[in-house]
Each structure stands twice: as structure tokens, then as C-alpha cells.
Design a protein around this motif. Sequence first.
Motif, mmCIF file in Angstrom:
data_model
loop_
_atom_site.group_PDB
_atom_site.id
_atom_site.type_symbol
_atom_site.label_atom_id
_atom_site.label_comp_id
_atom_site.label_asym_id
_atom_site.label_seq_id
_atom_site.Cartn_x
_atom_site.Cartn_y
_atom_site.Cartn_z
ATOM 1 N N ASP A 1 -20.097 3.598 -2.053
ATOM 2 C CA ASP A 1 -21.122 3.393 -0.910
ATOM 3 C C ASP A 1 -20.705 3.835 0.256
ATOM 4 O OD1 ASP A 1 -23.103 2.639 -2.843
ATOM 5 O OD2 ASP A 1 -22.980 0.728 -2.481
ATOM 6 N N LEU A 2 -21.470 4.548 1.064
ATOM 7 C CA LEU A 2 -21.065 4.870 2.318
ATOM 8 C C LEU A 2 -22.297 4.238 3.327
ATOM 9 C CD1 LEU A 2 -19.252 6.113 4.830
ATOM 10 C CD2 LEU A 2 -20.328 8.379 4.295
ATOM 11 N N PRO A 3 -22.483 2.925 3.744
ATOM 12 C CA PRO A 3 -23.545 2.593 4.463
ATOM 13 C C PRO A 3 -23.275 2.733 6.093
ATOM 14 C CG PRO A 3 -22.239 0.750 3.691
ATOM 15 C CD PRO A 3 -21.473 1.936 3.138
ATOM 16 N N ILE A 4 -24.435 2.966 6.864
ATOM 17 C CA ILE A 4 -24.044 3.113 8.168
ATOM 18 C C ILE A 4 -25.254 2.213 8.777
ATOM 19 C CG2 ILE A 4 -23.746 4.526 10.209
ATOM 20 C CD1 ILE A 4 -22.715 6.650 8.766
ATOM 21 N N VAL A 5 -24.943 0.994 9.105
ATOM 22 C CA VAL A 5 -26.056 0.007 9.429
ATOM 23 C C VAL A 5 -25.818 -0.237 11.055
ATOM 24 C CG1 VAL A 5 -26.104 -0.913 7.274
ATOM 25 C CG2 VAL A 5 -24.760 -1.957 9.281
ATOM 26 N N ALA A 6 -27.025 -0.398 11.680
ATOM 27 C CA ALA A 6 -27.043 -1.001 12.954
ATOM 28 C C ALA A 6 -27.182 -2.322 13.123
ATOM 29 C CB ALA A 6 -28.105 -0.313 13.772
ATOM 30 N N LYS A 7 -26.412 -3.211 13.688
ATOM 31 C CA LYS A 7 -26.143 -4.547 13.549
ATOM 32 C C LYS A 7 -26.646 -5.211 14.979
ATOM 33 C CE LYS A 7 -23.120 -6.692 11.528
ATOM 34 N NZ LYS A 7 -21.572 -7.306 10.957
ATOM 35 N N LEU A 8 -27.841 -5.994 15.038
ATOM 36 C CA LEU A 8 -28.576 -6.437 16.122
ATOM 37 C C LEU A 8 -28.088 -8.102 16.242
ATOM 38 C CD1 LEU A 8 -30.080 -6.371 18.955
ATOM 39 C CD2 LEU A 8 -32.090 -6.630 17.374
ATOM 40 N N TYR A 9 -27.374 -8.745 17.178
ATOM 41 C CA TYR A 9 -26.907 -10.057 17.299
ATOM 42 C C TYR A 9 -28.021 -10.752 18.044
ATOM 43 C CZ TYR A 9 -22.485 -8.987 15.122
ATOM 44 O OH TYR A 9 -21.605 -8.797 14.344
ATOM 45 N N ILE A 10 -28.518 -11.802 17.381
ATOM 46 C CA ILE A 10 -29.611 -12.965 17.673
ATOM 47 C C ILE A 10 -28.710 -14.144 18.038
ATOM 48 C CG2 ILE A 10 -31.834 -13.679 17.734
ATOM 49 C CD1 ILE A 10 -32.296 -11.388 15.649
ATOM 50 N N GLY A 11 -28.535 -14.567 19.463
ATOM 51 C CA GLY A 11 -27.828 -15.828 19.502
ATOM 52 C C GLY A 11 -26.307 -15.973 19.243
ATOM 53 N N GLU A 12 -25.683 -16.504 18.816
ATOM 54 C CA GLU A 12 -23.994 -16.826 18.937
ATOM 55 C C GLU A 12 -23.606 -15.863 17.981
ATOM 56 O OE1 GLU A 12 -20.573 -18.013 20.347
ATOM 57 O OE2 GLU A 12 -22.586 -18.398 21.132
ATOM 58 N N GLY A 13 -24.052 -15.994 16.538
ATOM 59 C CA GLY A 13 -23.367 -15.184 15.474
ATOM 60 C C GLY A 13 -24.313 -14.750 14.627
ATOM 61 N N PHE A 14 -25.488 -15.133 14.487
ATOM 62 C CA PHE A 14 -26.582 -14.655 13.563
ATOM 63 C C PHE A 14 -26.730 -13.202 14.026
ATOM 64 C CE2 PHE A 14 -30.825 -14.092 12.575
ATOM 65 C CZ PHE A 14 -31.225 -14.271 11.154
ATOM 66 N N HIS A 15 -27.072 -12.285 12.987
ATOM 67 C CA HIS A 15 -27.490 -11.063 13.123
ATOM 68 C C HIS A 15 -28.229 -10.245 12.157
ATOM 69 C CE1 HIS A 15 -23.563 -10.763 11.116
ATOM 70 N NE2 HIS A 15 -24.251 -9.939 10.365
ATOM 71 N N ILE A 16 -29.142 -9.234 12.296
ATOM 72 C CA ILE A 16 -29.972 -8.647 11.329
ATOM 73 C C ILE A 16 -29.303 -7.299 11.221
ATOM 74 C CG2 ILE A 16 -32.018 -9.816 11.623
ATOM 75 C CD1 ILE A 16 -33.024 -7.927 13.440
ATOM 76 N N PHE A 17 -29.168 -6.468 10.180
ATOM 77 C CA PHE A 17 -28.810 -5.279 9.958
ATOM 78 C C PHE A 17 -29.391 -4.257 9.070
ATOM 79 C CE2 PHE A 17 -26.746 -7.677 6.802
ATOM 80 C CZ PHE A 17 -26.887 -6.863 5.484
ATOM 81 N N ALA A 18 -29.562 -3.045 9.645
ATOM 82 C CA ALA A 18 -30.091 -2.178 8.619
ATOM 83 C C ALA A 18 -29.865 -0.657 8.836
ATOM 84 C CB ALA A 18 -31.591 -1.958 9.029
ATOM 85 N N GLY A 19 -30.019 0.247 8.008
ATOM 86 C CA GLY A 19 -29.440 1.530 8.219
ATOM 87 C C GLY A 19 -29.580 2.567 6.832
ATOM 88 N N PRO A 20 -28.986 3.737 6.813
ATOM 89 C CA PRO A 20 -28.955 4.454 5.588
ATOM 90 C C PRO A 20 -27.845 4.178 4.873
ATOM 91 C CG PRO A 20 -28.329 5.810 7.614
ATOM 92 C CD PRO A 20 -28.495 4.462 8.323
ATOM 93 N N GLN A 21 -27.810 4.655 3.703
ATOM 94 C CA GLN A 21 -26.502 4.422 3.011
ATOM 95 C C GLN A 21 -26.536 5.697 1.943
ATOM 96 O OE1 GLN A 21 -25.002 0.733 0.835
ATOM 97 N NE2 GLN A 21 -26.008 1.819 -0.760
#
Length: 226
Positions: free
Chosen positions: A122-142
Motif C-alpha cells: 500500500d502507498l497511502p498519502i493522507v492529509a492529517k489535521l490536528y485538533i487539540g493536543e494530539g488528536f487528529h483526523i486523516f484522509a487521502g488516496p491510497q
Amino acid sequence: MKKIFLLVAVVLGIAVTQASAQQRQPVRFGIKAGMNLAEWQGQTINSAQDMMDMTKGSLHRKMREGFHIGAVVAIPVAPGFEIEPGLLYSQKGMRLTGKIPMEQFDFLNAGVTVTNKAEYIDLPIVAKLYIGEGFHIFAGPQVSYLVSNKVQVQAGALGFNALNQEWDMQNGFREFDLAATGGIGYRFASGLNLSAGYDYGLETVDSKGNFETFNRVIKASVGFTF
């Protein structure tokens, strides 16, 4: 497929350029590994489900348990925002289990399990958006490359395994797969990362697209960013 790799190269180029401009946030390398629960969804599985219903519970559809392992690169683009490409070995596929649907053979507990054992890079390339101290959401193509695909058949009765065979089934299966991946995670100050995600296949499993059947994978990961 060439267009996909070109898009990947462009995204990485932009991310690296942005990271170079932000000297206070260095590029970080990391490793990750975890558990997969994989299955197929679509036309083929719907047909199989009809067959399962006809057997009145003698045939069951299950997820294939597997794992993933590999490396990632965290590229800072802006405060609280990163681009993270990765390279992972990942086990996917599906599983069907069944037993002889006849009461006179119940004492034998005779059953059979058929497992599709698909192995991908797998070659995922995700964008990670941090919300608060360390919590984050991520999404992208693979983009995924099928390195091995086997079918395993196991059968037995009274607790004894009477049959355990597997053979290659790479012919007819799509060599490259494209998916959308996303999820949530938490990164501790120490660099430890915990995440849960989902891969939603966008290309049919079979190479000719005769069956509208796609890979689906639930992932739970633990990693460390250096």
C-alpha cells in the motif's frame, strides 16, 4: 494508473516545498504496524449472501484477519496540518466458512473454510489535521499493488483437519488497486501514535470489472514517529 502516480508526485512535491519553508517543523520519519479485518463488498458478495441465506445458517461470511506493517513520513505543511505518505505491507481478502447442512451429520461437526489471501503493498498519502493536543483526523488516496493472491481451502470433522490446500489465484485479479482511506488517531508527545482507519476500495477486485466487488479493510495501528 500513470495519472495516479503523477498526482502522487505532485502532492509530495508541494508538501516537501512547504516543509522546507517551515524550518521550525522538521520532517519526521516513523514506523507503524497493526491489525487488519478485511472483506469484499459488492455484487459477488451479494450473490454469495443469497446463497448463505438459502443454506439457513450453514454458510457464513467472515472477515479475514491479517496485519499491516511499514514506514511513514510526516511532512508538516502548516501548523496543525501534515501530509503523510507511507509504504505498507498489508493483508486483505475475505473468508467463507460452512458446515454440512444435514442433521444426521451434526455429530461430526464437519466444516469447510475458504479464504482469499491477498497480499498488497500500500502507498497511502493522507492529509492529517490536528485538533487539540494530539488528536487528529486523516484522509487521502491510497494506491496498492497486488504482490500475491492465494485461495486456501480447509476442511475437517471431529476436530481433525482432513484438507488444507492453497493455490495461486493472481490471474484475473487487478494488479493495482485504488482506495480512499481515512480515520482518527492520537499522537503522544513521546512520538507514540495510535490510530483506527478504514480503506474503501474504488477499483473492482477482478481485472476486467465483470463483478462489482471491492476491497474493504478496517485497520487498527500503533506506531512511533522519530
